[in-house]
Design a protein around this motif. Structure first.
Motif, PDB file in Angstrom:
ATOM      1  N   MET A   1       0.839  -1.188   0.000  1.00 37.19           N
ATOM      2  CA  MET A   1       0.000   0.000   0.000  1.00 37.19           C
ATOM      3  C   MET A   1       0.879   1.244   0.000  1.00 37.19           C
ATOM      4  O   MET A   1       1.793   1.381   0.814  1.00 37.19           O
ATOM      5  N   ASN A   2       0.626   2.157  -0.945  1.00 35.15           N
ATOM      6  CA  ASN A   2       1.398   3.388  -1.033  1.00 35.15           C
ATOM      7  C   ASN A   2       1.127   4.291   0.161  1.00 35.15           C
ATOM      8  O   ASN A   2      -0.018   4.428   0.605  1.00 35.15           O
ATOM      9  N   ARG A   3       2.182   4.896   0.664  1.00 31.90           N
ATOM     10  CA  ARG A   3       2.009   5.917   1.679  1.00 31.90           C
ATOM     11  C   ARG A   3       1.447   7.185   1.040  1.00 31.90           C
ATOM     12  O   ARG A   3       1.692   7.449  -0.142  1.00 31.90           O
ATOM     13  N   VAL A   4       0.735   7.976   1.824  1.00 29.67           N
ATOM     14  CA  VAL A   4       0.027   9.140   1.315  1.00 29.67           C
ATOM     15  C   VAL A   4       0.621  10.402   1.930  1.00 29.67           C
ATOM     16  O   VAL A   4       0.794  10.478   3.158  1.00 29.67           O
ATOM     17  N   ALA A   5       0.933  11.383   1.085  1.00 29.10           N
ATOM     18  CA  ALA A   5       1.527  12.635   1.554  1.00 29.10           C
ATOM     19  C   ALA A   5       0.749  13.822   1.015  1.00 29.10           C
ATOM     20  O   ALA A   5       0.306  13.827  -0.136  1.00 29.10           O
ATOM     21  N   ILE A   6       0.597  14.843   1.850  1.00 25.93           N
ATOM     22  CA  ILE A   6       0.055  16.136   1.457  1.00 25.93           C
ATOM     23  C   ILE A   6       1.205  17.129   1.486  1.00 25.93           C
ATOM     24  O   ILE A   6       1.936  17.216   2.482  1.00 25.93           O
ATOM     25  N   VAL A   7       1.366  17.893   0.402  1.00 23.50           N
ATOM     26  CA  VAL A   7       2.425  18.908   0.319  1.00 23.50           C
ATOM     27  C   VAL A   7       1.781  20.230  -0.054  1.00 23.50           C
ATOM     28  O   VAL A   7       1.198  20.367  -1.138  1.00 23.50           O
ATOM     29  N   THR A   8       1.858  21.217   0.814  1.00 22.96           N
ATOM     30  CA  THR A   8       1.298  22.529   0.506  1.00 22.96           C
ATOM     31  C   THR A   8       2.361  23.421  -0.140  1.00 22.96           C
ATOM     32  O   THR A   8       3.556  23.133  -0.095  1.00 22.96           O
ATOM     33  N   GLY A   9       1.896  24.513  -0.755  1.00 26.17           N
ATOM     34  CA  GLY A   9       2.825  25.412  -1.439  1.00 26.17           C
ATOM     35  C   GLY A   9       3.547  24.713  -2.568  1.00 26.17           C
ATOM     36  O   GLY A   9       4.741  24.934  -2.801  1.00 26.17           O
ATOM     37  N   ALA A  10       2.797  23.877  -3.323  1.00 26.46           N
ATOM     38  CA  ALA A  10       3.424  22.977  -4.295  1.00 26.46           C
ATOM     39  C   ALA A  10       3.491  23.535  -5.708  1.00 26.46           C
ATOM     40  O   ALA A  10       3.877  22.820  -6.630  1.00 26.46           O
ATOM     41  N   SER A  11       3.135  24.788  -5.905  1.00 28.20           N
ATOM     42  CA  SER A  11       3.099  25.327  -7.266  1.00 28.20           C
ATOM     43  C   SER A  11       4.482  25.610  -7.833  1.00 28.20           C
ATOM     44  O   SER A  11       4.636  25.742  -9.047  1.00 28.20           O
ATOM     45  N   ALA A  12       5.495  25.694  -6.988  1.00 32.76           N
ATOM     46  CA  ALA A  12       6.849  26.019  -7.464  1.00 32.76           C
ATOM     47  C   ALA A  12       7.845  25.716  -6.350  1.00 32.76           C
ATOM     48  O   ALA A  12       7.463  25.338  -5.236  1.00 32.76           O
ATOM     49  N   GLY A  13       9.117  25.873  -6.676  1.00 33.44           N
ATOM     50  CA  GLY A  13      10.173  25.824  -5.670  1.00 33.44           C
ATOM     51  C   GLY A  13      10.211  24.556  -4.848  1.00 33.44           C
ATOM     52  O   GLY A  13      10.132  23.437  -5.372  1.00 33.44           O
ATOM     53  N   ILE A  14      10.330  24.734  -3.539  1.00 31.83           N
ATOM     54  CA  ILE A  14      10.492  23.609  -2.622  1.00 31.83           C
ATOM     55  C   ILE A  14       9.300  22.664  -2.669  1.00 31.83           C
ATOM     56  O   ILE A  14       9.456  21.437  -2.678  1.00 31.83           O
ATOM     57  N   GLY A  15       8.084  23.206  -2.707  1.00 32.78           N
ATOM     58  CA  GLY A  15       6.897  22.359  -2.711  1.00 32.78           C
ATOM     59  C   GLY A  15       6.796  21.493  -3.941  1.00 32.78           C
ATOM     60  O   GLY A  15       6.457  20.302  -3.863  1.00 32.78           O
ATOM     61  N   ALA A  16       7.089  22.067  -5.113  1.00 31.06           N
ATOM     62  CA  ALA A  16       7.045  21.289  -6.352  1.00 31.06           C
ATOM     63  C   ALA A  16       8.124  20.216  -6.355  1.00 31.06           C
ATOM     64  O   ALA A  16       7.875  19.057  -6.727  1.00 31.06           O
ATOM     65  N   ALA A  17       9.337  20.578  -5.939  1.00 36.82           N
ATOM     66  CA  ALA A  17      10.430  19.604  -5.901  1.00 36.82           C
ATOM     67  C   ALA A  17      10.131  18.479  -4.918  1.00 36.82           C
ATOM     68  O   ALA A  17      10.420  17.299  -5.184  1.00 36.82           O
ATOM     69  N   THR A  18       9.541  18.814  -3.789  1.00 36.30           N
ATOM     70  CA  THR A  18       9.198  17.800  -2.790  1.00 36.30           C
ATOM     71  C   THR A  18       8.111  16.865  -3.305  1.00 36.30           C
ATOM     72  O   THR A  18       8.171  15.647  -3.108  1.00 36.30           O
ATOM     73  N   SER A  19       7.115  17.414  -3.979  1.00 34.64           N
ATOM     74  CA  SER A  19       6.049  16.586  -4.539  1.00 34.64           C
ATOM     75  C   SER A  19       6.619  15.577  -5.535  1.00 34.64           C
ATOM     76  O   SER A  19       6.255  14.387  -5.505  1.00 34.64           O
ATOM     77  N   ARG A  20       7.511  16.030  -6.390  1.00 39.42           N
ATOM     78  CA  ARG A  20       8.119  15.120  -7.370  1.00 39.42           C
ATOM     79  C   ARG A  20       8.941  14.039  -6.686  1.00 39.42           C
ATOM     80  O   ARG A  20       8.857  12.851  -7.041  1.00 39.42           O
ATOM     81  N   LEU A  21       9.746  14.430  -5.706  1.00 45.58           N
ATOM     82  CA  LEU A  21      10.611  13.452  -5.049  1.00 45.58           C
ATOM     83  C   LEU A  21       9.800  12.397  -4.302  1.00 45.58           C
ATOM     84  O   LEU A  21      10.095  11.187  -4.403  1.00 45.58           O
ATOM     85  N   LEU A  22       8.795  12.822  -3.549  1.00 43.59           N
ATOM     86  CA  LEU A  22       7.989  11.845  -2.815  1.00 43.59           C
ATOM     87  C   LEU A  22       7.229  10.932  -3.778  1.00 43.59           C
ATOM     88  O   LEU A  22       7.071   9.727  -3.518  1.00 43.59           O
ATOM     89  N   HIS A  23       6.771  11.485  -4.887  1.00 47.36           N
ATOM     90  CA  HIS A  23       6.111  10.666  -5.914  1.00 47.36           C
ATOM     91  C   HIS A  23       7.076   9.602  -6.441  1.00 47.36           C
ATOM     92  O   HIS A  23       6.696   8.424  -6.588  1.00 47.36           O
ATOM     93  N   GLU A  24       8.317  10.006  -6.722  1.00 51.80           N
ATOM     94  CA  GLU A  24       9.324   9.062  -7.212  1.00 51.80           C
ATOM     95  C   GLU A  24       9.631   7.973  -6.196  1.00 51.80           C
ATOM     96  O   GLU A  24       9.992   6.852  -6.583  1.00 51.80           O
ATOM     97  N   ARG A  25       9.454   8.295  -4.914  1.00 52.46           N
ATOM     98  CA  ARG A  25       9.730   7.316  -3.862  1.00 52.46           C
ATOM     99  C   ARG A  25       8.506   6.487  -3.484  1.00 52.46           C
ATOM    100  O   ARG A  25       8.518   5.783  -2.477  1.00 52.46           O
ATOM    101  N   GLY A  26       7.475   6.570  -4.290  1.00 53.01           N
ATOM    102  CA  GLY A  26       6.336   5.683  -4.111  1.00 53.01           C
ATOM    103  C   GLY A  26       5.183   6.230  -3.307  1.00 53.01           C
ATOM    104  O   GLY A  26       4.203   5.517  -3.069  1.00 53.01           O
ATOM    105  N   PHE A  27       5.250   7.485  -2.895  1.00 57.56           N
ATOM    106  CA  PHE A  27       4.139   8.087  -2.173  1.00 57.56           C
ATOM    107  C   PHE A  27       3.011   8.438  -3.142  1.00 57.56           C
ATOM    108  O   PHE A  27       3.253   8.789  -4.305  1.00 57.56           O
ATOM    109  N   HIS A  28       1.791   8.333  -2.658  1.00 60.13           N
ATOM    110  CA  HIS A  28       0.649   8.923  -3.365  1.00 60.13           C
ATOM    111  C   HIS A  28       0.564  10.362  -2.865  1.00 60.13           C
ATOM    112  O   HIS A  28       0.186  10.607  -1.709  1.00 60.13           O
ATOM    113  N   VAL A  29       0.919  11.317  -3.724  1.00 63.09           N
ATOM    114  CA  VAL A  29       1.117  12.711  -3.308  1.00 63.09           C
ATOM    115  C   VAL A  29      -0.076  13.561  -3.703  1.00 63.09           C
ATOM    116  O   VAL A  29      -0.538  13.518  -4.852  1.00 63.09           O
ATOM    117  N   TYR A  30      -0.545  14.359  -2.757  1.00 65.98           N
ATOM    118  CA  TYR A  30      -1.518  15.418  -3.009  1.00 65.98           C
ATOM    119  C   TYR A  30      -0.768  16.741  -2.951  1.00 65.98           C
ATOM    120  O   TYR A  30      -0.356  17.186  -1.873  1.00 65.98           O
TER     121      TYR A  30
END
Length: 284
Positions: A1-30
């Motif tokens: 079962m994929n782990r689930v993560a919420i990342v705010t401020g995801a439109s650019a910068g740190i939030g966007a990079a974090t969303s991509r990285l967690l997605h690559e590591r198997g998280f279901h990212v919001y």
């Protein structure tokens, strides 16, 4: 079962990079931001993008309800949304000061309140709050911004010991100089607030130093990797200081008495502003 993560401020910068990285590591990212059109590249990767304003109660309630309904759980909350509004205390309207607290502190706190019942039911989870080295130091004309970061750190420290018996970890990320929109936005807001009047000379020099600081700083991916570690290691550290100058700034603040630190700080920003001014004259 994929782990689930919420990342705010995801439109650019740190939030966007974090969303991509967690997605690559198997998280279901919001990935969450106010504008969906700024997250089309994330959506193309299969990341779930959600429009929400962290200062709007209805948006945050709907966000958490959506995540739980669709995914059945929440494992990681990354409170990254925030911005810097600079200007002399005398010049910055209290409405703007309140908005900065609403975004940088109360939005994060409200999301914690909303996800905690689900984390408690699981007896597990991570809350990762993106703070700043600005929570342990200070800069001229940045009183309201630094106040929000000091507040977020105090809140996070209390929450960490409060939630430890419940199996929930709370982690602080303390970025230093990161290549985001922060220096530009902070400089623009500084000039808008204090570019005229008794603080104008100081404000213009400091705005120039912010622009100059933006050169050669660390990429958002550096912070994203720290967040990835905090989200996945068995026992995360309480704090991760990352990015250009982060550790040096924290060490200097710890070692130097206040008055000495004041002189060093003013001298540093004066030197940066002078170098920026000389560079501008040379290029013209």
């Amino acid at each position: 079962m994929n782990r689930v993560a919420i990342v705010t401020g995801a439109s650019a910068g740190i939030g966007a990079a974090t969303s991509r990285l967690l997605h690559e590591r198997g998280f279901h990212v919001y990935a969450v931001a106010r504008r969906l059109d700024k997250m089309t590249q994330l959506a193309a990767l299969g990341i779930r993008t959600v429009r929400a304003d962290v200062t709007a109660e209805a948006d945050l309630t709907a966000l958490v309800d959506q995540v739980v309904t669709e995914s059945g759980r929440i494992d990681v909350l990354v409170n990254n949304a925030g911005y810097g509004s600079f200007g002399a205390l005398e010049d910055v309207p209290l409405d703007e000061a309140r908005r900065q607290f609403d975004v940088n502190v109360f939005g994060a706190a409200r999301l914690c309140q909303l996800v905690l019942p689900h984390l408690r039911a699981q007896n597990s989870g991570r809350i990762i709050n993106v703070s700043s080295v600005g929570a342990r130091m200070y800069q001229p004309l940045g009183g309201w911004y630094h106040a929000t970061k000091y507040a977020l750190e105090g809140l996070s420290d209390c929450l960490r010991v409060e939630l430890r018996p419940l199996g929930i970890d709370v982690v602080l990320i303390q970025p230093g100089g990161i290549d985001t929109e922060f220096p530009r936005v902070a400089g623009e807001r500084l000039l808008a607030a204090s570019g005229e009047g008794p603080y104008a000379g100081y404000a213009r020099r400091y705005a120039a130093s912010l622009t100059s600081e933006a050169r050669g700083i660390s990429a958002p991916a550096v912070v994203a990797r720290a967040i990835g570690r905090a989200a996945t290691v068995r026992r995360p550290r309480a704090r991760y200081a990352v990015g250009r100058g982060a550790r040096a700034a924290l060490l200097a603040r710890w070692l130097l008495p206040d008055r000495v630190y004041d002189r060093v700080l003013v001298g540093l920003f004066t030197a940066i502003a002078d170098a920026a001014a000389r560079g501008a004259k040379t290029s013209s």
